[in-house]
Design an enzyme around this catalytic site. Structure first.
Site: not given
Length: 204
Positions: A76, A38
């Site tokens: 993230k 990701s």
């Protein structure tokens, strides 16, 4: 008694340093392993990061957050700050109606425009069903950053005290588009340094 004194003389400083390191890890720093793709290409699967706790949260920081409905930490990037209106229009980011560059996406956006990342998702690390799944997602998308319904134009309003977190590989990242924004208490620290693998050691 003399034996104990000799032990402290020889090992006391070492034990003190060890204790201070252990305490500092509890309160001030930790490490985390990147799992999955990701955050490609900024951070790769399996890399280990040094994380500093209790730092102010700033836009575009790479942070470690704890999912409330899961039992794992995720890595993230902070896109939306408390109270922000975040809007995407055909891969352009608007923060409170002001267009804002995302230079860390440039490489993958170019690859998306070239061949929808089909070559990337056919390479090392994308063997088998994973690569097939990623290629199908990319083929379906009309932009690199889309919402959960593949809309190329979408927006979020970030609640006060919360943050919008997205992965750098927008096509395959599960992030605030799927699970919502993150409270400040769920952000455990900022990733500051990569110390594994040795060939990629350094800041990012």
């Amino acid at each position: 008694m003399n034996l104990f004194k000799n032990f402290l003389k020889e090992w006391g400083l070492f034990l003190l340093i060890l204790s201070l390191l252990a305490l500092s890890r509890i309160f001030f720093w930790s490490n985390v392993r990147v799992e999955g793709h990701s955050m490609d290409p900024t951070l790769a699967d399996g890399e280990i990061l040094f994380v500093v706790k209790h730092l102010p949260i700033d836009r575009f920081d790479i942070v470690v957050a704890h999912e409330e409905d899961g039992n794992k930490d995720i890595v993230k990037r902070v896109i939306g700050m408390p109270g922000d209106t975040i809007r995407y229009e055909n891969d352009k980011l608007y923060i409170n109606d002001k267009e804002t560059d995302e230079p860390y996406l440039a490489d993958y956006i170019k690859r998306f425009k070239d061949d929808k990342l089909q070559s990337t998702y056919s390479g090392k690390g994308f063997e088998g069903n994973k690569g097939t799944f990623f290629r199908s997602i990319a083929q379906k998308a009309q932009a690199f950053t889309v919402d959960v319904n593949y809309n190329t134009n979408f927006s979020f309003t970030v609640p006060e005290g919360e943050y919008l977190l997205l992965g750098d590989d927008r096509l395959v990242s599960s992030d605030s588009r799927h699970v919502g924004t993150f409270k400040a208490k769920d952000i455990t620290g900022e990733a500051k340094f990569r110390f594994w693998p040795i060939t990629r050691i350094g800041t990012f």
